[in-house]
Design a protein around this motif. Structure first.
Motif, PDB file in Angstrom:
ATOM      1  N   ASP A 127      11.826   1.287  10.777  1.00 49.93           N
ATOM      2  CA  ASP A 127      11.553  -0.114  11.038  1.00 49.93           C
ATOM      3  C   ASP A 127      10.118  -0.429  10.627  1.00 49.93           C
ATOM      4  O   ASP A 127       9.284   0.469  10.493  1.00 49.93           O
ATOM      5  CB  ASP A 127      11.702  -0.436  12.527  1.00 49.93           C
ATOM      6  CG  ASP A 127      13.139  -0.345  13.033  1.00 49.93           C
ATOM      7  OD1 ASP A 127      14.053  -0.075  12.230  1.00 49.93           O
ATOM      8  OD2 ASP A 127      13.334  -0.553  14.245  1.00 49.93           O
ATOM      9  N   VAL A 128       9.836  -1.710  10.471  1.00 47.30           N
ATOM     10  CA  VAL A 128       8.487  -2.163  10.149  1.00 47.30           C
ATOM     11  C   VAL A 128       8.021  -3.111  11.244  1.00 47.30           C
ATOM     12  O   VAL A 128       8.768  -4.001  11.669  1.00 47.30           O
ATOM     13  CB  VAL A 128       8.447  -2.882   8.780  1.00 47.30           C
ATOM     14  CG1 VAL A 128       7.065  -3.444   8.497  1.00 47.30           C
ATOM     15  CG2 VAL A 128       8.885  -1.940   7.676  1.00 47.30           C
ATOM     16  N   LEU A 129       6.804  -2.903  11.730  1.00 45.84           N
ATOM     17  CA  LEU A 129       6.180  -3.828  12.678  1.00 45.84           C
ATOM     18  C   LEU A 129       5.263  -4.764  11.896  1.00 45.84           C
ATOM     19  O   LEU A 129       4.440  -4.308  11.097  1.00 45.84           O
ATOM     20  CB  LEU A 129       5.387  -3.077  13.745  1.00 45.84           C
ATOM     21  CG  LEU A 129       6.231  -2.232  14.691  1.00 45.84           C
ATOM     22  CD1 LEU A 129       5.329  -1.472  15.655  1.00 45.84           C
ATOM     23  CD2 LEU A 129       7.213  -3.109  15.460  1.00 45.84           C
TER      24      LEU A 129
ATOM     25  N   GLN B 265       0.794  -1.217   0.000  1.00 48.41           N
ATOM     26  CA  GLN B 265       0.000   0.000   0.000  1.00 48.41           C
ATOM     27  C   GLN B 265       0.829   1.270   0.000  1.00 48.41           C
ATOM     28  O   GLN B 265       0.383   2.284  -0.513  1.00 48.41           O
ATOM     29  CB  GLN B 265      -0.966  -0.028   1.183  1.00 48.41           C
ATOM     30  CG  GLN B 265      -1.907  -1.216   1.048  1.00 48.41           C
ATOM     31  CD  GLN B 265      -2.980  -1.241   2.086  1.00 48.41           C
ATOM     32  OE1 GLN B 265      -3.203  -0.283   2.800  1.00 48.41           O
ATOM     33  NE2 GLN B 265      -3.665  -2.362   2.172  1.00 48.41           N
ATOM     34  N   ARG B 266       2.000   1.245   0.595  1.00 43.99           N
ATOM     35  CA  ARG B 266       2.885   2.423   0.563  1.00 43.99           C
ATOM     36  C   ARG B 266       4.297   1.968   0.894  1.00 43.99           C
ATOM     37  O   ARG B 266       4.511   0.972   1.566  1.00 43.99           O
ATOM     38  CB  ARG B 266       2.421   3.500   1.531  1.00 43.99           C
ATOM     39  CG  ARG B 266       2.593   3.173   2.979  1.00 43.99           C
ATOM     40  CD  ARG B 266       2.320   4.350   3.926  1.00 43.99           C
ATOM     41  NE  ARG B 266       1.441   5.332   3.387  1.00 43.99           N
ATOM     42  CZ  ARG B 266       0.159   5.496   3.715  1.00 43.99           C
ATOM     43  NH1 ARG B 266      -0.357   4.741   4.631  1.00 43.99           N
ATOM     44  NH2 ARG B 266      -0.573   6.408   3.167  1.00 43.99           N
TER      45      ARG B 266
ATOM     46  N   ALA C 181       6.921   1.637  11.640  1.00 45.42           N
ATOM     47  CA  ALA C 181       7.002   1.713  13.107  1.00 45.42           C
ATOM     48  C   ALA C 181       7.033   3.145  13.617  1.00 45.42           C
ATOM     49  O   ALA C 181       6.699   3.392  14.772  1.00 45.42           O
ATOM     50  CB  ALA C 181       8.233   0.952  13.610  1.00 45.42           C
ATOM     51  N   VAL C 182       7.403   4.105  12.787  1.00 42.68           N
ATOM     52  CA  VAL C 182       7.470   5.508  13.214  1.00 42.68           C
ATOM     53  C   VAL C 182       6.104   6.179  13.059  1.00 42.68           C
ATOM     54  O   VAL C 182       5.558   6.740  14.002  1.00 42.68           O
ATOM     55  CB  VAL C 182       8.556   6.277  12.431  1.00 42.68           C
ATOM     56  CG1 VAL C 182       8.528   7.751  12.778  1.00 42.68           C
ATOM     57  CG2 VAL C 182       9.933   5.678  12.704  1.00 42.68           C
ATOM     58  N   SER C 183       5.531   6.085  11.871  1.00 46.48           N
ATOM     59  CA  SER C 183       4.270   6.786  11.606  1.00 46.48           C
ATOM     60  C   SER C 183       3.035   5.952  11.917  1.00 46.48           C
ATOM     61  O   SER C 183       1.946   6.491  12.081  1.00 46.48           O
ATOM     62  CB  SER C 183       4.211   7.217  10.139  1.00 46.48           C
ATOM     63  OG  SER C 183       4.037   6.079   9.300  1.00 46.48           O
ATOM     64  N   GLY C 184       3.203   4.639  11.959  1.00 48.94           N
ATOM     65  CA  GLY C 184       2.065   3.747  12.146  1.00 48.94           C
ATOM     66  C   GLY C 184       1.308   3.479  10.859  1.00 48.94           C
ATOM     67  O   GLY C 184       0.335   2.730  10.843  1.00 48.94           O
ATOM     68  N   ALA C 185       1.724   4.082   9.753  1.00 50.02           N
ATOM     69  CA  ALA C 185       1.028   3.921   8.474  1.00 50.02           C
ATOM     70  C   ALA C 185       1.134   2.486   7.972  1.00 50.02           C
ATOM     71  O   ALA C 185       2.195   1.866   8.039  1.00 50.02           O
ATOM     72  CB  ALA C 185       1.620   4.871   7.437  1.00 50.02           C
ATOM     73  N   LEU C 186       0.025   1.976   7.477  1.00 51.59           N
ATOM     74  CA  LEU C 186      -0.018   0.636   6.921  1.00 51.59           C
ATOM     75  C   LEU C 186       0.787   0.589   5.625  1.00 51.59           C
ATOM     76  O   LEU C 186       0.547   1.373   4.711  1.00 51.59           O
ATOM     77  CB  LEU C 186      -1.467   0.227   6.662  1.00 51.59           C
ATOM     78  CG  LEU C 186      -1.689  -1.184   6.156  1.00 51.59           C
ATOM     79  CD1 LEU C 186      -1.258  -2.208   7.207  1.00 51.59           C
ATOM     80  CD2 LEU C 186      -3.150  -1.377   5.803  1.00 51.59           C
ATOM     81  N   ALA C 187       1.747  -0.315   5.561  1.00 54.19           N
ATOM     82  CA  ALA C 187       2.587  -0.459   4.372  1.00 54.19           C
ATOM     83  C   ALA C 187       2.115  -1.602   3.487  1.00 54.19           C
ATOM     84  O   ALA C 187       2.188  -1.517   2.270  1.00 54.19           O
ATOM     85  CB  ALA C 187       4.038  -0.680   4.776  1.00 54.19           C
ATOM     86  N   ALA C 188       1.642  -2.690   4.121  1.00 50.89           N
ATOM     87  CA  ALA C 188       1.213  -3.859   3.352  1.00 50.89           C
ATOM     88  C   ALA C 188       0.315  -4.743   4.207  1.00 50.89           C
ATOM     89  O   ALA C 188       0.344  -4.666   5.442  1.00 50.89           O
ATOM     90  CB  ALA C 188       2.429  -4.651   2.871  1.00 50.89           C
ATOM     91  N   ARG C 189      -0.449  -5.565   3.511  1.00 47.14           N
ATOM     92  CA  ARG C 189      -1.265  -6.604   4.148  1.00 47.14           C
ATOM     93  C   ARG C 189      -0.942  -7.917   3.457  1.00 47.14           C
ATOM     94  O   ARG C 189      -0.730  -7.944   2.243  1.00 47.14           O
ATOM     95  CB  ARG C 189      -2.753  -6.342   3.964  1.00 47.14           C
ATOM     96  CG  ARG C 189      -3.297  -5.213   4.760  1.00 47.14           C
ATOM     97  CD  ARG C 189      -4.831  -5.171   4.601  1.00 47.14           C
ATOM     98  NE  ARG C 189      -5.403  -4.084   5.335  1.00 47.14           N
ATOM     99  CZ  ARG C 189      -5.723  -4.121   6.620  1.00 47.14           C
ATOM    100  NH1 ARG C 189      -5.511  -5.211   7.312  1.00 47.14           N
ATOM    101  NH2 ARG C 189      -6.251  -3.076   7.209  1.00 47.14           N
ATOM    102  N   ALA C 190      -0.947  -8.987   4.236  1.00 47.57           N
ATOM    103  CA  ALA C 190      -0.728 -10.313   3.658  1.00 47.57           C
ATOM    104  C   ALA C 190      -1.733 -11.292   4.251  1.00 47.57           C
ATOM    105  O   ALA C 190      -2.190 -11.123   5.388  1.00 47.57           O
ATOM    106  CB  ALA C 190       0.698 -10.794   3.933  1.00 47.57           C
TER     107      ALA C 190
END
Length: 137
Positions: free
Chosen positions: A96-98, A89-90, A120-129
């Protein structure tokens, strides 16, 4: 009894290929049906343009599912990925990534999970699996 993050970290260090260990994943939290891992930012994992590579994110989602299944079962058993579908998604740059894997169904021979990967910094969703595993042991 819920598995500890130390026990989950041992599962990670003993049961994964060296290239997966090179990602530097750590277990942040566990529950009876979930695991949260951290993928530390690394320039080595970035692609041209500075975004974290999709391959690293997919490997992290796959690994988090194994840890979630292990936590739910009270320990590691042999298992293998049957299916993984990932939607990006972005881009994540410089953070870091949670990775949060939540089991949606755990049977004797199959496990299903939804995984979210967030900056991990912004909390923005990067991907879904979405992952499906065959439990072999």
């Amino acid at each position: 009894m819920t598995m500890t993050t130390t026990e989950a970290g041992e599962i990670l260090s003993v049961n994964f290929a060296p290239w997966v260990l090179d990602l530097g994943l750590t277990v942040e939290a566990l529950g009876e049906d979930r695991a949260v891992l951290r993928l530390p930012w690394s320039d080595r994992l970035a692609r041209e343009g500075g975004g974290l590579s999709g391959q690293a994110l997919m490997a992290a989602a796959d690994t988090a599912t194994v840890i979630a299944v292990s936590a739910a079962r009270g320990g590691f058993v042999p298992m293998t990925t049957v299916q993984q579908s990932t939607s990006f998604q972005r881009a994540v740059t410089g953070a870091d990534v949670l990775i949060s894997a939540v089991l949606t169904k755990l049977g004797r021979r199959m496990a299903f999970a939804d995984v979210t990967l967030s900056d991990a910094v912004s909390g923005a969703l990067a991907a879904r699996a979405s992952t499906v595993y065959a439990i072999l042991g």
